[in-house]
Design a protein around this motif. Sequence first.
Motif, PDB file in Angstrom:
ATOM      1  N   LYS A  79     -40.199 -52.221  66.598  1.00  0.00           N
ATOM      2  CA  LYS A  79     -40.531 -53.627  66.341  1.00  0.00           C
ATOM      3  C   LYS A  79     -39.832 -54.173  65.101  1.00  0.00           C
ATOM      4  O   LYS A  79     -39.581 -55.378  65.012  1.00  0.00           O
ATOM      5  CB  LYS A  79     -42.050 -53.776  66.167  1.00  0.00           C
ATOM      6  CG  LYS A  79     -42.851 -53.467  67.424  1.00  0.00           C
ATOM      7  CD  LYS A  79     -44.334 -53.704  67.190  1.00  0.00           C
ATOM      8  CE  LYS A  79     -45.150 -53.447  68.452  1.00  0.00           C
ATOM      9  NZ  LYS A  79     -46.598 -53.678  68.237  1.00  0.00           N
ATOM     10  N   GLY A  80     -39.520 -53.300  64.161  1.00  0.00           N
ATOM     11  CA  GLY A  80     -39.027 -53.784  62.869  1.00  0.00           C
ATOM     12  C   GLY A  80     -37.564 -53.557  62.564  1.00  0.00           C
ATOM     13  O   GLY A  80     -37.098 -53.897  61.476  1.00  0.00           O
ATOM     14  N   TYR A  83     -35.468 -56.254  61.024  1.00  0.00           N
ATOM     15  CA  TYR A  83     -35.793 -56.721  59.679  1.00  0.00           C
ATOM     16  C   TYR A  83     -35.437 -55.720  58.585  1.00  0.00           C
ATOM     17  O   TYR A  83     -35.438 -56.061  57.402  1.00  0.00           O
ATOM     18  CB  TYR A  83     -37.288 -57.043  59.583  1.00  0.00           C
ATOM     19  CG  TYR A  83     -37.814 -57.817  60.770  1.00  0.00           C
ATOM     20  CD1 TYR A  83     -37.238 -59.030  61.142  1.00  0.00           C
ATOM     21  CD2 TYR A  83     -38.866 -57.327  61.529  1.00  0.00           C
ATOM     22  CE1 TYR A  83     -37.703 -59.732  62.238  1.00  0.00           C
ATOM     23  CE2 TYR A  83     -39.352 -58.030  62.626  1.00  0.00           C
ATOM     24  CZ  TYR A  83     -38.766 -59.230  62.981  1.00  0.00           C
ATOM     25  OH  TYR A  83     -39.226 -59.923  64.070  1.00  0.00           O
ATOM     26  N   ASN A 137     -47.983 -48.623  50.935  1.00  0.00           N
ATOM     27  CA  ASN A 137     -48.887 -49.357  51.818  1.00  0.00           C
ATOM     28  C   ASN A 137     -49.449 -48.422  52.891  1.00  0.00           C
ATOM     29  O   ASN A 137     -49.166 -47.221  52.894  1.00  0.00           O
ATOM     30  CB  ASN A 137     -48.152 -50.526  52.481  1.00  0.00           C
ATOM     31  CG  ASN A 137     -47.680 -51.557  51.476  1.00  0.00           C
ATOM     32  OD1 ASN A 137     -48.136 -51.598  50.347  1.00  0.00           O
ATOM     33  ND2 ASN A 137     -46.754 -52.394  51.890  1.00  0.00           N
ATOM     34  N   ALA A 142     -47.934 -51.455  62.219  1.00  0.00           N
ATOM     35  CA  ALA A 142     -48.045 -52.865  61.838  1.00  0.00           C
ATOM     36  C   ALA A 142     -47.773 -53.067  60.348  1.00  0.00           C
ATOM     37  O   ALA A 142     -47.101 -54.021  59.950  1.00  0.00           O
ATOM     38  CB  ALA A 142     -49.427 -53.398  62.202  1.00  0.00           C
ATOM     39  N   SER A 143     -48.279 -52.153  59.519  1.00  0.00           N
ATOM     40  CA  SER A 143     -48.076 -52.267  58.068  1.00  0.00           C
ATOM     41  C   SER A 143     -46.614 -52.057  57.698  1.00  0.00           C
ATOM     42  O   SER A 143     -46.074 -52.748  56.830  1.00  0.00           O
ATOM     43  CB  SER A 143     -48.959 -51.255  57.341  1.00  0.00           C
ATOM     44  OG  SER A 143     -50.324 -51.519  57.571  1.00  0.00           O
ATOM     45  N   VAL A 145     -44.014 -52.719  59.589  1.00  0.00           N
ATOM     46  CA  VAL A 145     -43.265 -53.902  60.033  1.00  0.00           C
ATOM     47  C   VAL A 145     -43.498 -55.078  59.092  1.00  0.00           C
ATOM     48  O   VAL A 145     -42.552 -55.761  58.677  1.00  0.00           O
ATOM     49  CB  VAL A 145     -43.651 -54.284  61.472  1.00  0.00           C
ATOM     50  CG1 VAL A 145     -42.979 -55.605  61.867  1.00  0.00           C
ATOM     51  CG2 VAL A 145     -43.242 -53.189  62.447  1.00  0.00           C
ATOM     52  N   ASP A 146     -44.754 -55.323  58.724  1.00  0.00           N
ATOM     53  CA  ASP A 146     -45.067 -56.426  57.810  1.00  0.00           C
ATOM     54  C   ASP A 146     -44.372 -56.246  56.466  1.00  0.00           C
ATOM     55  O   ASP A 146     -43.831 -57.210  55.896  1.00  0.00           O
ATOM     56  CB  ASP A 146     -46.575 -56.530  57.594  1.00  0.00           C
ATOM     57  CG  ASP A 146     -47.292 -57.093  58.806  1.00  0.00           C
ATOM     58  OD1 ASP A 146     -46.622 -57.681  59.674  1.00  0.00           O
ATOM     59  OD2 ASP A 146     -48.533 -56.940  58.889  1.00  0.00           O
ATOM     60  N   ALA A 147     -44.385 -55.024  55.972  1.00  0.00           N
ATOM     61  CA  ALA A 147     -43.752 -54.755  54.682  1.00  0.00           C
ATOM     62  C   ALA A 147     -42.249 -54.992  54.747  1.00  0.00           C
ATOM     63  O   ALA A 147     -41.646 -55.559  53.829  1.00  0.00           O
ATOM     64  CB  ALA A 147     -44.043 -53.320  54.252  1.00  0.00           C
ATOM     65  N   LYS A 149     -40.609 -56.957  56.882  1.00  0.00           N
ATOM     66  CA  LYS A 149     -40.360 -58.393  57.012  1.00  0.00           C
ATOM     67  C   LYS A 149     -40.356 -59.050  55.632  1.00  0.00           C
ATOM     68  O   LYS A 149     -39.559 -59.950  55.358  1.00  0.00           O
ATOM     69  CB  LYS A 149     -41.444 -59.045  57.885  1.00  0.00           C
ATOM     70  CG  LYS A 149     -41.202 -58.954  59.370  1.00  0.00           C
ATOM     71  CD  LYS A 149     -42.250 -59.774  60.113  1.00  0.00           C
ATOM     72  CE  LYS A 149     -42.031 -59.733  61.613  1.00  0.00           C
ATOM     73  NZ  LYS A 149     -43.044 -60.538  62.337  1.00  0.00           N
ATOM     74  N   GLY A 150     -41.250 -58.574  54.785  1.00  0.00           N
ATOM     75  CA  GLY A 150     -41.365 -59.143  53.445  1.00  0.00           C
ATOM     76  C   GLY A 150     -40.189 -58.844  52.542  1.00  0.00           C
ATOM     77  O   GLY A 150     -40.033 -59.479  51.492  1.00  0.00           O
ATOM     78  N   SER A 189     -37.720 -68.430  60.566  1.00  0.00           N
ATOM     79  CA  SER A 189     -38.379 -67.198  61.004  1.00  0.00           C
ATOM     80  C   SER A 189     -37.666 -65.972  60.444  1.00  0.00           C
ATOM     81  O   SER A 189     -36.502 -66.040  60.016  1.00  0.00           O
ATOM     82  CB  SER A 189     -38.385 -67.125  62.531  1.00  0.00           C
ATOM     83  OG  SER A 189     -37.062 -66.946  63.023  1.00  0.00           O
TER      84      SER A 189
END
Length: 310
Positions: A79-80, A83, A137, A142-143, A145-147, A149-150, A189
Amino acid sequence: MWLSNIITLLFCISFTAARSQRPYEPPHYSNSKNIIELNPLNFDDFIYSSNYTTIVAFYAPWCGYCKQLRPEFEKASKKGHNYAQFAAVNCDEEKNQKLCAANNIKGFPTIITYRPPKTFRENIERKEQFATQPYENKRDAASFVDAMKGTLKSFVKKLKLKHLPKYLKIEESSKIPRVILFSDKFTASATYKSIAIDFKDLLEFTYVHIDNDDTANYVKELIPDFQYSEGSPVLLVVDPKKGIVTMEDKLSKYNISKFLTQFAEPSEGEFSERHKIIEGIKNGKVKSFLHYKKKQARKQAEKQLDKDEL
């Protein structure tokens, strides 16, 4: 210096002794589509020549916690990978032990991120400008991927409507083509930001916020072929030679990147030479970035020789 050498030596000795007492287990990510197994030959080139953050899992195949991490890290990379770069180092392999010691790996799995600056300074070695930090983290997909993206740097600028008429009249003397995304989103995005990274310094990326029908109609007055409906963004390129070229396909990273290759060859991403090198390393056809470049140089020399003979 002598202290670091001693620490590296002790790490390698202790690891070799422990390894000899365990049965061999294959690397976790050797068959992964979106994670590359790194070693001393390709570690620096893969990480420090990119404008993306790289997240690296230092592990040992026999480690129970590493085995628990594996499915989450795999899922995150699927997913990531748009990014960030996902990579791993098998510290159980003898050739990697000095590399693991140099990165101060004391337990498994240890996850480290290598984050580039937005702008590199020419008078400082590129490697030294990366921020190297332990990932602290949660260790679920999910964590991760979110990290990641940031960590994306934004090379996309918001274009105000009042500047749009002038922006569309790009002159022949303009340096690079301009990419404009018209969208009902207030900000660019993560996917659009990642495409801008792939084509960094080759194309100029902007976006225009379409907030109502009046805005859409105004743009249509400037661009007669402009077709916009709420929730369906429009992407076009203002090119010095081709004029205004609108993308017709569904907007996805793959489709957009492929569309943009007619205007420039990206330095990163699926349509870049860098991607070919990485795939070559993963499938064993090349050993490193340097090995790939030497092979290409030989091919070019052979082609030139054939031309000369003709």
